[in-house]
Design an enzyme around this catalytic site. Structure first.
Site, short mmCIF file in Angstrom:
data_model
loop_
_atom_site.label_atom_id
_atom_site.label_comp_id
_atom_site.label_asym_id
_atom_site.label_seq_id
_atom_site.Cartn_x
_atom_site.Cartn_y
_atom_site.Cartn_z
N LEU A 1 0.86 -1.18 0.00
CA LEU A 1 0.00 0.00 0.00
C LEU A 1 0.90 1.23 0.00
O LEU A 1 1.92 1.26 0.70
CB LEU A 1 -0.89 0.03 1.24
N ASP A 2 0.53 2.26 -0.76
CA ASP A 2 1.28 3.51 -0.75
C ASP A 2 1.34 4.07 0.67
O ASP A 2 0.41 3.85 1.46
CB ASP A 2 0.62 4.53 -1.67
N PRO A 3 2.39 4.82 1.00
CA PRO A 3 2.49 5.39 2.36
C PRO A 3 1.27 6.18 2.79
O PRO A 3 0.87 6.12 3.96
CB PRO A 3 3.74 6.28 2.25
N ALA B 1 -1.81 5.72 1.81
CA ALA B 1 -3.02 4.90 1.78
C ALA B 1 -3.27 4.26 3.13
O ALA B 1 -2.37 4.07 3.94
CB ALA B 1 -2.90 3.83 0.70
N ARG C 1 -4.01 4.92 -8.54
CA ARG C 1 -3.54 6.23 -9.00
C ARG C 1 -3.61 6.35 -10.52
O ARG C 1 -3.87 7.43 -11.06
CB ARG C 1 -2.11 6.47 -8.50
#
Length: 299
Positions: free
Chosen positions: A46-48, A50, A180
């Protein structure tokens, strides 16, 4: 002489409700420390920025990670209209702006091209490898890349809420989906530009956000039986595969890496897991009444 691993042989899954502002590898490290586990990994970055489901596999459960990674996932996110950013989300630098704003009918009509089997170009800041290096490392160095489009299956993409400046969407997709990229491409399709404002993974395969443990709880219960009690069995990671019961004799053969007869069948060539008294023995390929193992679990 074999080098002894540090930590305890902890096996199972811990579902974490990841907060914004922490990287996935940071969460893995915290969980591994809190459980004093020998081995840990996660089933899908997961992106930071998110939040939501980050499933952490420990010990023998790491052998089941690919089957969770391959499973469908559900994301809820907000697309903000009017700006393109370097990262395709709110953490990046704005590179282009637009005053255009789509109406609800235009958004709904545009969403149809993002459902089903689509081709998607990953964001510049992504984990895709380019000549052996991660795209996000090259992007941080200012390198602009032409990343190849990749196939993605989107089984559901629906509007949850909307206003003049953006839309909240829920998407169910297969492996390799970039939210994204959906936001970026939707903004381009509507002529208004767009990026992700916030993102939450609601579920991933068999794991649900409402089952997730907070980082605060992990820290408070670190190195205690209470945190160990929160572990889900490693078999949870095999929920997408057929379960085939085996006798004790067959289980012994499978644990030694040999084919073992199963007590019920499956489709020829299917990937299945053998179970003895509900416990995973091995993962393998089903052929002619037997499981041919390619991953074996410690008994």
């Amino acid at each position: 002489m074999a080098r002894r691993r540090k930590g305890d042989p902890v096996d199972g899954w811990l579902v974490v409700d990841k907060p914004a502002g922490m990287g996935s590898t940071d969460i893995v490290g915290k969980v591994r420390w809190a459980l004093n586990a020998q081995k840990a990994g996660h089933a899908g970055t997961l992106d930071p920025d998110a939040t939501g489901v980050l499933a952490i596999a420990l010990g023998e459960a790491t052998k089941t990670v690919p089957f969770v990674t391959d499973a469908d996932k559900c994301y809820r996110f907000r697309v903000v209209w009017g700006a393109r950013t370097t990262t395709d989300d709110a953490s990046g630098t704005v590179t282009e702006m637009s005053d255009a704003r789509p109406d609800a009918d235009a958004v709904e009509a545009a969403l149809d091209r993002f459902r089903g089997d689509i081709m998607q170009v990953p964001p510049q800041v992504s984990a895709v490898k380019v000549e052996g290096e991660r795209a996000y490392d090259l992007a941080r160095e200012g390198v602009e890349m032409e990343l190849a489009a990749r196939p993605l299956h989107v089984s559901r993409l629906e509007v949850v809420a909307s206003d003049a400046d953006g839309v909240e969407l829920e998407m169910v997709c297969g492996k390799g989906g970039y939210v994204r990229a959906i936001a970026r491409d939707l903004g381009d399709a509507l002529g208004c530009l767009g990026h992700v404002g916030w993102l939450r993974r609601v579920w991933s395969g068999p794991f649900r956000a409402e089952e997730g443990v907070s980082v605060e709880t992990i820290e408070a219960e670190a190195r205690t039986p209470a945190l160990l009690a929160r572990l889900l069995p490693l078999e949870t990671g095999l929920a997408e595969l057929p379960e085939l019961p085996v006798s004790e004799a067959a289980a012994a053969r499978l644990r030694n890496g040999n084919p073992g007869e199963v007590l019920s069948g499956a489709e020829h060539g299917a990937t299945c897991w053998a179970a003895r008294d509900g416990r995973a023995v091995a993962i393998g390929t089903y052929r002619a009444g037997a499981l041919h193992p390619f991953k074996v679990f410690r008994s």
